[in-house]
Design an enzyme around this catalytic site. Sequence first.
Site, PDB file in Angstrom:
ATOM      1  N   ASP A  27      21.204  20.127  68.044  1.00 35.32           N
ATOM      2  CA  ASP A  27      21.331  20.376  69.488  1.00 35.32           C
ATOM      3  C   ASP A  27      20.365  19.506  70.301  1.00 35.32           C
ATOM      4  OD1 ASP A  27      19.267  22.021  68.394  1.00 35.32           O
ATOM      5  OD2 ASP A  27      19.306  23.320  70.160  1.00 35.32           O
ATOM      6  N   ASP A  60      11.837  22.613  71.453  1.00 39.67           N
ATOM      7  CA  ASP A  60      11.845  23.939  70.831  1.00 39.67           C
ATOM      8  C   ASP A  60      10.494  24.178  70.166  1.00 39.67           C
ATOM      9  OD1 ASP A  60      14.425  23.515  71.549  1.00 39.67           O
ATOM     10  OD2 ASP A  60      15.294  23.794  69.558  1.00 39.67           O
ATOM     11  N   ASP A  73      11.344  25.858  76.718  1.00 34.87           N
ATOM     12  CA  ASP A  73      12.324  26.517  75.843  1.00 34.87           C
ATOM     13  C   ASP A  73      12.458  27.998  76.220  1.00 34.87           C
ATOM     14  OD1 ASP A  73      13.732  27.572  73.686  1.00 34.87           O
ATOM     15  OD2 ASP A  73      12.221  27.067  72.168  1.00 34.87           O
ATOM     16  N   GLY A 128      12.489  30.094  64.844  1.00 36.86           N
ATOM     17  CA  GLY A 128      11.716  28.886  65.130  1.00 36.86           C
ATOM     18  C   GLY A 128      11.291  28.815  66.585  1.00 36.86           C
ATOM     19  N   HIS A 129      11.712  29.804  67.371  1.00 34.70           N
ATOM     20  CA  HIS A 129      11.412  29.777  68.811  1.00 34.70           C
ATOM     21  C   HIS A 129      10.443  30.903  69.150  1.00 34.70           C
ATOM     22  CE1 HIS A 129      14.824  27.027  69.590  1.00 34.70           C
ATOM     23  NE2 HIS A 129      15.360  27.658  68.559  1.00 34.70           N
ATOM     24  N   ASP A 168      36.622  14.695  67.828  1.00 35.04           N
ATOM     25  CA  ASP A 168      37.554  15.052  66.781  1.00 35.04           C
ATOM     26  C   ASP A 168      37.152  14.245  65.555  1.00 35.04           C
ATOM     27  OD1 ASP A 168      39.690  14.911  65.088  1.00 35.04           O
ATOM     28  OD2 ASP A 168      41.145  15.112  66.699  1.00 35.04           O
TER      29      ASP A 168
HETATM   30 ZN   LIG Z   1      17.208  23.579  70.225  1.00 33.55          ZN
HETATM   31 ZN   LIG Z   2      15.380  23.234  67.332  1.00 35.19          ZN
END
Ligand SMILES: [Zn+2]
Ligand SMILES: [Zn+2]
Length: 555
Positions: free
Chosen positions: A74, A163, A195, A367-368, A443
């Site tokens: 992401d 993050d 974040d 992880g956050h 795609d």
């Molecule tokens: Zn992230």
């Molecule tokens: Zn991350």
Amino acid sequence: MSGPLRVLPLGGLGEIGKNMLVVEYEGRIVVVDTGLRFPTAEQMGVDLVLPDFTYLKRRAADIEAIVVTHGHEDHVGALPWVLRELGETTVPVVYGGQLTVAMARSKLDEHKLREANLEDLATETVKQHGPFGIELVHLTHSIPDMRGVAISTDLGTVLVTGDYKFDQTPVHGPPADVARLAELGRDGVLLLCGDSTNADRPGTAVSESVVGPELERVFARCRGRIVVTSFASNIHRVQQVMDAAAAHGRKVALLGRSMRKNVNIARSLEHVKVPQGLLVQPREIDQFPDDKVVIISTGSQGEPLSALRRMAYNDHHQVELREGDTIVFSATPIPGNERAVNETVDRLFHIGCEVITARDAPVHASGHGYQEEMKLMLNLTKPRYVMPVHGDHKRIRLHGQLAQAVGVPADRVLRAQNGTPVEIDGRGARLGAPEHHGLVFVDGVDIGDPSDVALRDRRMLSADGILIIVATISEEDGSSVVAPEVMARGVPFIDREDPFFEDVREAVEDALDRAADQKITEIDVIEGIIHDDVAAFIYDRRKRRPMVLPVVVEV
Ligand SMILES: [Zn+2]
Ligand SMILES: [Zn+2]
């Protein structure tokens, strides 16, 4: 006089995924993160979702640098498409931490992009690019080499956290560089883009180091084979699983291409240490007793083509799950993936497997950072303005409330959204006029994975529906004997009353005439002609691609 400092999010706000932030000053640009998102169940057959970065294409010549905070999809996943569209060498440099750069390079390599200038930028180093000073700050997350980005200008400093959590006992490497964050705060942070992922969770996230001993406890009571599923990028988790396996004399097999790839990259950078003789090939696991095997697999999010999903549906060519196997979900579903995960879990129960999730035992650590960590970040950096990012609308609002709780005045909390820039100048900060933004679908067929025709078909069906055409022709000369029938199912752009329906029927007649003129009598060739002509006709008129399924009957 230079215009305002602008921070334009092209993704990552009002959603979890496809993060992309454009920082602009004096007509120049630094991009922080080029992320993607995985499709939702409704986006059937779409492989990936990217932010629409038309804005960057228009401004390509103004880009000074792209900075990638860490190696999660992401944040880095859209990089190949961004560089391909902008021109690999148009972007002067792509910065990131060591592992991030290694993962980005491997990703670009798969897309045959080998010209880009990627640079592993050390912390405590400021690189000057146009009006910007760029510095990376070490933070902790569920992947090594996580870096916050401090972008300084003569108007002030923008700090993008990426993050993070404040893990005091990370599995590998130092804790977050709170000293540097405090220094930045003392020197003055103009805008903090933080974040928001866990803005709804009170307290502090548990340390990643808690997971290892818990995995060991789980392993100690299992008599059968163990499958642990986690994010392929969660290198520390993979390390802890391997350590727990080694402690119990079990061999480890890695399942899933991304899992093998990431472990190889991390191993080459010494982010993971694999005990000698621990790893075995998936095809070899049957040579070991059940209580001597651990499989680490992708698929923790119920992804359709992942190894775990395939095993759950007894569709994996190397591993067949059976009663007595234990599946450990060492991850929690990202919002939106819950249904797919539940389906996978239920299939596993059906097979007779034991399933352990983070709800049953602390086999996962987020992880956050939670609320207290977000407050700590705010207190350390003392920003003048706060722009919550990386969260859905709810979490962005909650993050704003946390900022106010630690003393940031309400009018300095800027709740932006994708496409809406925050603009700051000497007089203050405000939301600017929206810029073009949106989604782009990828795609897989396009990027060298031609095996999944089914996906493409499903995508076409989900987007544009299906047209079934029944034509009845004379056995003797191939001429049309009755008016062809056209049936539409799920075709959103024509309804029965639409005169266009009649035009489609005429296009079928024309195709039949064309076939008859050419004395074509083989049915499948005629069907091919109908398909091509009608598809081209519809695309020409309506720019849509429904699936066209011709059926020709001879009488
Ligand atoms: Zn992230
Ligand atoms: Zn991350």
